[in-house]
Write a protein that holds these residues in place. Structure first.
Motif, PDB file in Angstrom:
ATOM      1  N   ILE A 171      11.741  -0.957  -1.082  1.00 53.41           N
ATOM      2  CA  ILE A 171      12.728  -0.231  -0.279  1.00 53.41           C
ATOM      3  C   ILE A 171      12.885   1.199  -0.798  1.00 53.41           C
ATOM      4  CG2 ILE A 171      15.170  -0.106   0.356  1.00 53.41           C
ATOM      5  CD1 ILE A 171      15.190  -3.197   0.274  1.00 53.41           C
ATOM      6  N   ALA A 172      13.016   1.352  -2.122  1.00 52.55           N
ATOM      7  CA  ALA A 172      13.221   2.677  -2.717  1.00 52.55           C
ATOM      8  C   ALA A 172      12.046   3.608  -2.456  1.00 52.55           C
ATOM      9  CB  ALA A 172      13.454   2.533  -4.224  1.00 52.55           C
ATOM     10  N   SER A 173      10.849   3.059  -2.344  1.00 49.65           N
ATOM     11  CA  SER A 173       9.663   3.891  -2.108  1.00 49.65           C
ATOM     12  C   SER A 173       9.586   4.400  -0.681  1.00 49.65           C
ATOM     13  CB  SER A 173       8.402   3.077  -2.406  1.00 49.65           C
ATOM     14  OG  SER A 173       8.192   2.085  -1.412  1.00 49.65           O
ATOM     15  N   GLY A 174      10.402   3.844   0.193  1.00 54.81           N
ATOM     16  CA  GLY A 174      10.336   4.200   1.612  1.00 54.81           C
ATOM     17  C   GLY A 174       9.312   3.386   2.371  1.00 54.81           C
ATOM     18  N   ALA A 175       8.650   2.428   1.683  1.00 53.44           N
ATOM     19  CA  ALA A 175       7.590   1.649   2.323  1.00 53.44           C
ATOM     20  C   ALA A 175       8.112   0.801   3.473  1.00 53.44           C
ATOM     21  CB  ALA A 175       6.908   0.764   1.287  1.00 53.44           C
ATOM     22  N   LEU A 176       9.283   0.181   3.277  1.00 55.70           N
ATOM     23  CA  LEU A 176       9.828  -0.663   4.340  1.00 55.70           C
ATOM     24  C   LEU A 176      10.112   0.166   5.587  1.00 55.70           C
ATOM     25  CD1 LEU A 176      10.843  -3.354   5.399  1.00 55.70           C
ATOM     26  CD2 LEU A 176      13.052  -2.895   4.298  1.00 55.70           C
ATOM     27  N   ASP A 177      10.710   1.333   5.405  1.00 59.00           N
ATOM     28  CA  ASP A 177      10.997   2.205   6.543  1.00 59.00           C
ATOM     29  C   ASP A 177       9.717   2.651   7.238  1.00 59.00           C
ATOM     30  OD1 ASP A 177      13.727   2.047   6.194  1.00 59.00           O
ATOM     31  OD2 ASP A 177      13.863   3.900   5.017  1.00 59.00           O
ATOM     32  N   ARG A 178       8.686   2.936   6.459  1.00 54.23           N
ATOM     33  CA  ARG A 178       7.418   3.393   7.046  1.00 54.23           C
ATOM     34  C   ARG A 178       6.758   2.290   7.860  1.00 54.23           C
ATOM     35  NH1 ARG A 178       3.948   6.239   2.376  1.00 54.23           N
ATOM     36  NH2 ARG A 178       2.528   6.642   4.145  1.00 54.23           N
ATOM     37  N   ALA A 196       0.837  -1.209   0.000  1.00 54.32           N
ATOM     38  CA  ALA A 196       0.000   0.000   0.000  1.00 54.32           C
ATOM     39  C   ALA A 196       0.867   1.253   0.000  1.00 54.32           C
ATOM     40  CB  ALA A 196      -0.926  -0.004   1.213  1.00 54.32           C
ATOM     41  N   PHE A 197       1.922   1.253   0.793  1.00 53.14           N
ATOM     42  CA  PHE A 197       2.825   2.407   0.829  1.00 53.14           C
ATOM     43  C   PHE A 197       3.635   2.502  -0.468  1.00 53.14           C
ATOM     44  CE2 PHE A 197       3.036   2.276   5.751  1.00 53.14           C
ATOM     45  CZ  PHE A 197       1.977   3.153   5.833  1.00 53.14           C
ATOM     46  N   ALA A 198       4.093   1.351  -0.988  1.00 52.99           N
ATOM     47  CA  ALA A 198       4.896   1.364  -2.211  1.00 52.99           C
ATOM     48  C   ALA A 198       4.091   1.884  -3.395  1.00 52.99           C
ATOM     49  CB  ALA A 198       5.421  -0.042  -2.504  1.00 52.99           C
ATOM     50  N   ALA A 257      11.059 -11.015  -8.127  1.00 50.94           N
ATOM     51  CA  ALA A 257      10.799 -10.729  -6.716  1.00 50.94           C
ATOM     52  C   ALA A 257      11.825  -9.749  -6.168  1.00 50.94           C
ATOM     53  CB  ALA A 257      10.818 -12.020  -5.909  1.00 50.94           C
ATOM     54  N   ALA A 258      13.075  -9.891  -6.605  1.00 53.79           N
ATOM     55  CA  ALA A 258      14.124  -8.975  -6.164  1.00 53.79           C
ATOM     56  C   ALA A 258      13.844  -7.556  -6.644  1.00 53.79           C
ATOM     57  CB  ALA A 258      15.483  -9.455  -6.668  1.00 53.79           C
ATOM     58  N   ARG A 259      13.298  -7.426  -7.849  1.00 53.47           N
ATOM     59  CA  ARG A 259      12.944  -6.090  -8.359  1.00 53.47           C
ATOM     60  C   ARG A 259      11.840  -5.470  -7.501  1.00 53.47           C
ATOM     61  NH1 ARG A 259      13.370  -8.669 -13.530  1.00 53.47           N
ATOM     62  NH2 ARG A 259      11.103  -8.870 -13.664  1.00 53.47           N
ATOM     63  N   LEU A 260      10.880  -6.288  -7.110  1.00 56.54           N
ATOM     64  CA  LEU A 260       9.800  -5.781  -6.262  1.00 56.54           C
ATOM     65  C   LEU A 260      10.332  -5.351  -4.897  1.00 56.54           C
ATOM     66  CD1 LEU A 260       7.064  -8.402  -7.163  1.00 56.54           C
ATOM     67  CD2 LEU A 260       6.876  -5.932  -7.524  1.00 56.54           C
ATOM     68  N   HIS A 286       4.278   5.533  -4.433  1.00 58.44           N
ATOM     69  CA  HIS A 286       5.525   6.045  -4.999  1.00 58.44           C
ATOM     70  C   HIS A 286       5.516   5.860  -6.519  1.00 58.44           C
ATOM     71  CE1 HIS A 286       9.954   6.143  -5.744  1.00 58.44           C
ATOM     72  NE2 HIS A 286       9.929   7.018  -4.755  1.00 58.44           N
ATOM     73  N   HIS A 287       6.051   6.849  -7.235  1.00 61.13           N
ATOM     74  CA  HIS A 287       6.030   6.807  -8.707  1.00 61.13           C
ATOM     75  C   HIS A 287       6.801   5.625  -9.279  1.00 61.13           C
ATOM     76  CE1 HIS A 287      10.224   8.194  -9.056  1.00 61.13           C
ATOM     77  NE2 HIS A 287       9.947   8.994  -8.021  1.00 61.13           N
ATOM     78  N   GLY A 288       7.767   5.109  -8.535  1.00 60.17           N
ATOM     79  CA  GLY A 288       8.579   4.007  -9.050  1.00 60.17           C
ATOM     80  C   GLY A 288       7.868   2.671  -9.070  1.00 60.17           C
ATOM     81  N   TRP A 289       6.745   2.570  -8.371  1.00 60.05           N
ATOM     82  CA  TRP A 289       6.050   1.289  -8.309  1.00 60.05           C
ATOM     83  C   TRP A 289       5.511   0.867  -9.673  1.00 60.05           C
ATOM     84  CZ3 TRP A 289       5.971  -2.767  -5.351  1.00 60.05           C
ATOM     85  CH2 TRP A 289       4.932  -3.695  -5.432  1.00 60.05           C
ATOM     86  N   GLY A 290       5.139   1.823 -10.497  1.00 63.94           N
ATOM     87  CA  GLY A 290       4.562   1.507 -11.800  1.00 63.94           C
ATOM     88  C   GLY A 290       5.467   0.655 -12.668  1.00 63.94           C
ATOM     89  N   ALA A 291       6.782   0.798 -12.494  1.00 65.64           N
ATOM     90  CA  ALA A 291       7.727   0.052 -13.326  1.00 65.64           C
ATOM     91  C   ALA A 291       7.748  -1.435 -13.003  1.00 65.64           C
ATOM     92  CB  ALA A 291       9.131   0.640 -13.163  1.00 65.64           C
ATOM     93  N   VAL A 292       7.308  -1.808 -11.776  1.00 68.18           N
ATOM     94  CA  VAL A 292       7.359  -3.219 -11.374  1.00 68.18           C
ATOM     95  C   VAL A 292       5.978  -3.773 -11.049  1.00 68.18           C
ATOM     96  CG1 VAL A 292       9.715  -3.008 -10.485  1.00 68.18           C
ATOM     97  CG2 VAL A 292       7.766  -2.611  -8.959  1.00 68.18           C
TER      98      VAL A 292
END
Length: 360
Positions: A312-319, A279-281, A304-307, A284-290
């Motif tokens: 991580i890049a979206s900040g979802a894991l940190d959130r 939901a958090f990812a 799966a590694a790309r996802l 983020h604009h980068g989610w569309g690519a994966v």
């Protein structure tokens, strides 16, 4: 308390619960034997499914009971009832896992074939086609789960306790089933939509927190004779702990170690499970690519590694990690304000810490 010995040992332990569960399945197998080999195998599969868990729910029941139970002439009776109550929650948990595996079309649980897989393989060995074999396996799992839900209620109804206490405990158990079913339905619905963070947390409170934390804590305290305000406060503590526990589970389902968790770390991504991470990812604009890889039945480790990278890049894991910490802090605040006996307070604070730190 999670998957480990309590900080301070209670009068009873999960070994007592294990002994009761073992005796329960032995008695059921004896009765089932007169109904044919297939039915006996169903109970054998149910017994196998009940092994290998963390025994979190029994620990919570026993800890809450020990904190409030009076020591005296009725100690032995009260302890036996506590063991039975703890076992009932573990059987309920096993039942929910069986049904959850059917809903998710899973064939493995805790690193071993689940009920569906056992009966499916037996049908395949008889030359039955795969679709019909799976139907047979899933029917067996549904029936096994139904039997254990019924058994949990039967155990609680037969406790050696005052009538009003048994009634209150049955109400707690009934509420656990009611809320868990609502949460499961919401979870399935969310898999067909794009739920927001609030919807996902509400689902977790129903599907996981109610029967895994709030219910066992309230039930153990009720059996021990705790005052109503304390029982209510334990329910609130359990709500926060349950959310933190499930959020950590969702993180481990994507970023954990399969050798430690006993389940694949691509399963949630392959299934398209709508967790808070996703939901958090999605924000983020980068989610569309994966996004096209998410929920792919043929998802491989490279995709799966790309996802994972995108999450991580979206900040979802940190959130999500921040939310786990916040929920645990809310749990600790509720524990400190609850006026619980010192041993229970310390054990619950330690449990909150493990919700943040656990790796399995």
């Amino acid at each position: 308390m999670i998957g480990a010995v309590l900080e301070r040992p209670t009068r009873l332990g999960t070994a007592d619960v294990e002994a009761f569960i073992d005796a329960f399945f032995t008695e059921r197998a004896t009765r089932a034997s007169s109904c044919g080999d297939d039915y006996l195998r169903l109970w054998d599969a149910a017994r196998s499914s009940s092994t290998g868990g963390k025994r979190l729910r029994p620990e919570l029941v026993l800890a809450a009971h020990a904190a409030y139970a009076e020591r005296g002439a009725a100690t032995q009776r009260g302890d036996a009832a506590a063991v039975q109550l703890a076992a009932a929650f573990e059987l309920l948990h096993t039942a929910f896992l069986m049904h959850d595996d059917v809903i998710d079309h899973d064939l493995e649980r805790r690193g071993a074939p689940n009920v569906t897989a056992r009966f499916m393989r037996e049908a395949l060995a008889r030359g039955v086609g795969e679709p019909r074999s799976r139907e047979y396996g899933e029917a067996a799992a549904i029936l096994a789960g139904d039997l254990l839900i019924s058994s949990a209620h039967r155990i609680v109804a037969g406790l050696d306790a005052a009538t009003e206490v048994r009634t209150a405990l049955l109400d707690v158990l009934d509420e656990c089933v009611l809320l868990t079913a609502a949460g499961e339905l919401a979870d399935v619905r969310q898999s067909t939509a794009s739920p927001g963070p609030h919807e996902i947390v509400a689902m977790i409170e129903q599907k996981t927190a109610a029967y895994s934390f709030s219910g066992p804590l309230r039930a153990g305290a009720l059996l021990g004779g705790a005052p109503a305000p304390s029982v209510a406060s334990l329910g609130e503590v359990g709500r926060h702990l349950g959310v933190a526990f499930q959020l950590r589970d969702d993180v481990l389902g994507v970023f954990g170690s399969a050798s430690l968790t006993g389940k694949t770390v691509t399963g949630d991504l392959r299934e398209g499970k709508q967790t808070l991470l996703v939901a958090f990812a999605r924000e983020h604009h980068g989610w569309g690519a994966v996004a096209g890889d998410f929920g792919r039945p043929d998802l491989d480790e490279e995709a799966a590694a790309r996802l994972r990278t995108a999450i991580i890049a979206s900040g979802a894991l940190d959130r999500v990690e921040t939310m786990i910490g916040e929920r645990c802090a809310e749990a600790v605040a509720a524990i400190e304000a609850g006026g619980f006996p010192e041993t229970l307070r310390d054990e619950l604070v330690a449990t909150a810490g493990r919700c943040v730190e656990r790796v399995r």
